[in-house]
Design an enzyme around this catalytic site. Structure first.
Site, PDB file in Angstrom:
ATOM      1  N   ASP A  37     -41.031   0.801  29.647  1.00  0.00           N
ATOM      2  CA  ASP A  37     -39.461   0.306  30.766  1.00  0.00           C
ATOM      3  C   ASP A  37     -39.645   0.691  31.822  1.00  0.00           C
ATOM      4  O   ASP A  37     -39.481   1.635  32.228  1.00  0.00           O
ATOM      5  CB  ASP A  37     -38.806   0.369  29.637  1.00  0.00           C
ATOM      6  CG  ASP A  37     -38.394  -1.145  29.835  1.00  0.00           C
ATOM      7  OD1 ASP A  37     -38.286  -2.149  28.839  1.00  0.00           O
ATOM      8  OD2 ASP A  37     -36.726  -0.728  29.766  1.00  0.00           O
ATOM      9  N   ASP A  71     -44.843   5.742  31.778  1.00  0.00           N
ATOM     10  CA  ASP A  71     -43.476   5.428  31.119  1.00  0.00           C
ATOM     11  C   ASP A  71     -44.026   4.172  31.176  1.00  0.00           C
ATOM     12  O   ASP A  71     -45.108   3.472  31.470  1.00  0.00           O
ATOM     13  CB  ASP A  71     -43.049   5.742  31.901  1.00  0.00           C
ATOM     14  CG  ASP A  71     -41.247   4.797  31.147  1.00  0.00           C
ATOM     15  OD1 ASP A  71     -41.227   5.044  30.420  1.00  0.00           O
ATOM     16  OD2 ASP A  71     -40.523   4.046  32.525  1.00  0.00           O
ATOM     17  N   ARG A  84     -23.524  -6.690  25.553  1.00  0.00           N
ATOM     18  CA  ARG A  84     -23.793  -5.586  25.948  1.00  0.00           C
ATOM     19  C   ARG A  84     -23.668  -5.471  27.519  1.00  0.00           C
ATOM     20  O   ARG A  84     -23.135  -3.889  27.364  1.00  0.00           O
ATOM     21  CB  ARG A  84     -25.879  -6.042  26.041  1.00  0.00           C
ATOM     22  CG  ARG A  84     -26.662  -4.886  26.291  1.00  0.00           C
ATOM     23  CD  ARG A  84     -27.726  -4.973  25.924  1.00  0.00           C
ATOM     24  NE  ARG A  84     -28.544  -5.249  24.904  1.00  0.00           N
ATOM     25  CZ  ARG A  84     -29.199  -4.038  24.298  1.00  0.00           C
ATOM     26  NH1 ARG A  84     -29.389  -3.392  24.919  1.00  0.00           N
ATOM     27  NH2 ARG A  84     -29.790  -4.176  22.905  1.00  0.00           N
TER      28      ARG A  84
END
Length: 252
Positions: A15, A13, A142
């Site tokens: 991130d 993967d 965010r």
């Protein structure tokens, strides 16, 4: 130098596994991956498109690894060459896509949340990314939305509504990151990339979101892989060193 072991691939993967979340890869990690590639075949699989993966892993990502799978493998590269693509548009067709997008935008328009910005739906070749607040909010906004969402379950509620409304399309909804969720056809998770790895009988997958609901879960659980949960890029290096490099192979 030890020869590469045939039939074995280490698949990563991006991130949280090769890089810190949403950050660029470190020179140390790139050096380690180069060493690892001397002893095993190496691939990367990320949910983002190739542009975003390149921003994190570097512009030469498709040649730095034996396999590079962007958008969970819907766009597949081997030795720097494109070997396969699949798109949401060709799979669902424009009418169904339009129906889904229209409903989703109406839903977001009626949502009462503290702030909204722009880019509520990002259309990628293999998925839709839906953000109730809008993707071009600031990092501060965010963070605030993530806290708000934990309490008010905005994304969870929205996914429940969409899942029921569009049950006939057989879509998967995956909540990830701070502000959005992904929408894609069932089976278009990271296990999609395994169709390109038939020649390997030992597939070691390394990811951080291997829990149920995480975007590494399906490939981690797949009977075709040996799954390894990592907590950080440093942990990835440690686990791979122990597994593949051993003490006598640690330096080149």
């Amino acid at each position: 130098m030890a020869a590469r072991k045939p039939g074995l691939i280490a698949l990563f993967d991006v991130d949280g596994t090769l890089t810190a979340p949403r950050k660029e890869v470190t020179p140390e990690m790139l050096k380690f991956m180069k060493e690892l590639r001397k002893v095993v075949t190496v691939g990367v699989v990320g949910g983002s498109d190739l542009v975003k993966i390149s921003e994190q892993l570097g512009k030469t990502v498709t040649t730095d690894y034996d396999y590079c799978f962007s958008e969970n493998g819907l766009v597949a590269h081997k030795d720097g060459k494109l070997i396969g693509t699949q798109s949401l548009k060709s799979f669902l067709g424009d009418e169904k896509l339009k129906e889904f997008i229209n409903f989703t935008l109406h839903y977001i328009a009626d949502l009462d949340i503290p702030i909204k910005r722009g880019t509520f739906i990002e259309f990628r070749s293999g998925m839709l990314n839906v953000s109730p607040i809008g993707r071009n909010c600031s990092q501060e906004e965010r963070d605030e939305f993530e806290k708000y969402d934990k309490v008010h379950k905005i994304r969870q509620t929205m996914v429940s509504v969409l899942r029921e409304k569009f049950a006939h399309l057989n879509l998967t909804f995956s909540i990830g990151g701070q502000i959005s969720f992904d929408v894609f056809p069932q089976g278009w998770d990271k296990t999609y990339c395994l169709r390109y790895l038939e020649e390997f009988n030992e597939i070691h997958f390394f990811g951080d979101k291997t829990y149920k609901g995480g975007n590494d879960h399906e490939i981690y659980e797949s009977e075709r892989t040996a799954g390894h949960t990592v907590t950080s890029p440093e942990d990835t290096v440690k686990q791979c060193s122990d597994l593949f490099l051993g003490k006598d192979n640690g330096s080149s």
